[in-house]
Design an enzyme around this catalytic site. Structure first.
Site, PDB file in Angstrom:
ATOM      1  N   HIS A  17       0.840  -1.209   0.000  1.00  0.00           N
ATOM      2  CA  HIS A  17       0.000   0.000   0.000  1.00  0.00           C
ATOM      3  C   HIS A  17       0.876   1.261   0.000  1.00  0.00           C
ATOM      4  O   HIS A  17       0.585   2.229  -0.713  1.00  0.00           O
ATOM      5  CB  HIS A  17      -0.892   0.040   1.251  1.00  0.00           C
ATOM      6  CG  HIS A  17      -1.868  -1.086   1.389  1.00  0.00           C
ATOM      7  ND1 HIS A  17      -1.993  -1.821   2.547  1.00  0.00           N
ATOM      8  CD2 HIS A  17      -2.789  -1.584   0.517  1.00  0.00           C
ATOM      9  CE1 HIS A  17      -2.946  -2.726   2.393  1.00  0.00           C
ATOM     10  NE2 HIS A  17      -3.437  -2.613   1.173  1.00  0.00           N
ATOM     11  N   LYS A  41     -15.258  -8.719   4.009  1.00  0.00           N
ATOM     12  CA  LYS A  41     -14.169  -9.103   4.920  1.00  0.00           C
ATOM     13  C   LYS A  41     -14.563  -9.078   6.391  1.00  0.00           C
ATOM     14  O   LYS A  41     -13.703  -9.226   7.264  1.00  0.00           O
ATOM     15  CB  LYS A  41     -12.948  -8.200   4.682  1.00  0.00           C
ATOM     16  CG  LYS A  41     -12.306  -8.427   3.313  1.00  0.00           C
ATOM     17  CD  LYS A  41     -11.044  -7.614   3.139  1.00  0.00           C
ATOM     18  CE  LYS A  41     -10.388  -7.900   1.792  1.00  0.00           C
ATOM     19  NZ  LYS A  41      -9.298  -6.960   1.483  1.00  0.00           N
ATOM     20  N   ARG A  91      -2.061  -6.599  -7.826  1.00  0.00           N
ATOM     21  CA  ARG A  91      -0.888  -7.412  -7.503  1.00  0.00           C
ATOM     22  C   ARG A  91      -0.689  -8.514  -8.532  1.00  0.00           C
ATOM     23  O   ARG A  91       0.420  -8.836  -8.922  1.00  0.00           O
ATOM     24  CB  ARG A  91      -1.059  -8.075  -6.125  1.00  0.00           C
ATOM     25  CG  ARG A  91      -0.931  -7.126  -4.978  1.00  0.00           C
ATOM     26  CD  ARG A  91      -1.396  -7.764  -3.714  1.00  0.00           C
ATOM     27  NE  ARG A  91      -2.822  -8.067  -3.795  1.00  0.00           N
ATOM     28  CZ  ARG A  91      -3.594  -8.330  -2.752  1.00  0.00           C
ATOM     29  NH1 ARG A  91      -3.082  -8.370  -1.552  1.00  0.00           N
ATOM     30  NH2 ARG A  91      -4.874  -8.568  -2.911  1.00  0.00           N
ATOM     31  N   SER A 128      -3.012  -8.045   3.511  1.00  0.00           N
ATOM     32  CA  SER A 128      -3.292  -7.769   4.926  1.00  0.00           C
ATOM     33  C   SER A 128      -3.738  -9.030   5.658  1.00  0.00           C
ATOM     34  O   SER A 128      -3.369  -9.264   6.806  1.00  0.00           O
ATOM     35  CB  SER A 128      -4.360  -6.682   5.044  1.00  0.00           C
ATOM     36  OG  SER A 128      -3.896  -5.491   4.474  1.00  0.00           O
TER      37      SER A 128
HETATM   38  O1  PNS Z   1      -8.584  -3.258   0.413  1.00  0.00           O
HETATM   39  P1  PNS Z   1      -9.865  -3.809  -0.146  1.00  0.00           P
HETATM   40  O2  PNS Z   1     -10.574  -4.698   0.863  1.00  0.00           O
HETATM   41  O3  PNS Z   1      -9.669  -4.518  -1.462  1.00  0.00           O
HETATM   42  O4  PNS Z   1     -10.801  -2.545  -0.420  1.00  0.00           O
HETATM   43  C1  PNS Z   1     -12.123  -2.736  -0.858  1.00  0.00           C
HETATM   44  C2  PNS Z   1     -12.955  -1.471  -0.584  1.00  0.00           C
HETATM   45  C3  PNS Z   1     -12.949  -1.153   0.917  1.00  0.00           C
HETATM   46  C4  PNS Z   1     -12.376  -0.300  -1.350  1.00  0.00           C
HETATM   47  C5  PNS Z   1     -14.411  -1.785  -1.060  1.00  0.00           C
HETATM   48  O5  PNS Z   1     -14.931  -2.882  -0.337  1.00  0.00           O
HETATM   49  C6  PNS Z   1     -15.321  -0.576  -0.924  1.00  0.00           C
HETATM   50  O6  PNS Z   1     -15.342   0.272  -1.793  1.00  0.00           O
HETATM   51  N1  PNS Z   1     -16.068  -0.511   0.207  1.00  0.00           N
HETATM   52  C7  PNS Z   1     -16.959   0.588   0.490  1.00  0.00           C
HETATM   53  C8  PNS Z   1     -18.409   0.183   0.212  1.00  0.00           C
HETATM   54  C9  PNS Z   1     -18.702   0.286  -1.278  1.00  0.00           C
HETATM   55  O7  PNS Z   1     -18.595   1.323  -1.892  1.00  0.00           O
HETATM   56  N2  PNS Z   1     -19.103  -0.861  -1.862  1.00  0.00           N
HETATM   57  C10 PNS Z   1     -19.410  -0.966  -3.290  1.00  0.00           C
HETATM   58  C11 PNS Z   1     -18.161  -1.333  -4.081  1.00  0.00           C
HETATM   59  S1  PNS Z   1     -18.528  -1.568  -5.804  1.00  0.00           S
END
Ligand code: PNS
Length: 159
Positions: A17, A41, A91, A128
């Site tokens: 990150h 998650k 990645r 993570s």
């Molecule tokens: O580090 P990650 O877990 O890959 O990040 C994913 C994240 C947190 C960016 C994604 O889950 C997210 O955008 N969450 C906020 C809720 C949201 O907008 N959901 C719709 C996504 S299309």
């Protein structure tokens, strides 16, 4: 002026990150790094405020980077902070399918576009989830996370 939003779970933030944020800070005028909830998650290890406090410490050295946390849709945050687009790191090809789906959903509901940046090969194994698992079982992750995160993980798992 271009302002980009780099969202993620950051539970916890790791060196992959950090590399993405440093690259973005070179490429764009302003970078907003945001800890959000990934519903897939679960609750996670650290709370949103705690993740943001760690993000603050990790990006203190970059004058065009700010941090925040948000419990809602990433596209609403993008609009709220005035981001021109979202940045995501890739990645490996395994990241691509879910990232593409999220990018297309975000574009469909708001018009906010996502730009993908590749991570360096030395960081491509960092995740993570694995860092939490190794730290929980007493393994050494100090070369994979910023020192503030390493200390925080040791504190958490020694209590
Ligand atoms: O580090 P990650 O877990 O890959 O990040 C994913 C994240 C947190 C960016 C994604 O889950 C997210 O955008 N969450 C906020 C809720 C949201 O907008 N959901 C719709 C996504 S299309």
């Amino acid at each position: 002026m271009t302002r980009v939003l780099y969202p993620g779970s950051f539970d916890p933030v790791h060196n992959g990150h950090v590399e993405m944020v440093e690259t973005s800070a070179r490429l764009f005028d302003e970078v907003v790094v945001a800890a959000l909830i990934n519903p897939a998650k679960g609750d996670g290890l650290f709370g949103l405020e705690e993740r943001m406090a760690l993000l603050d410490k990790c990006f203190d050295h970059l004058s065009n980077v700010t941090t925040t946390s948000f419990d809602g849709l990433v596209v609403d945050l993008a609009a709220g902070v005035g981001a021109d687009f979202i940045i995501k790191g890739l990645r490996a090809v395994s990241d691509f399918e879910s990232e593409l789906q999220m990018a297309q959903m975000n574009s469909a509901i708001s018009g906010v576009e996502t730009l993908f940046l590749p991570t360096a090969s030395k960081s491509s194994f960092l995740a993570s989830r694995l860092i939490r698992e190794v730290a929980r079982l007493g393994g050494d992750v100090s070369t994979m996370v910023p020192s503030a995160v390493s200390e925080h993980l040791i504190d958490r798992y020694s209590s």
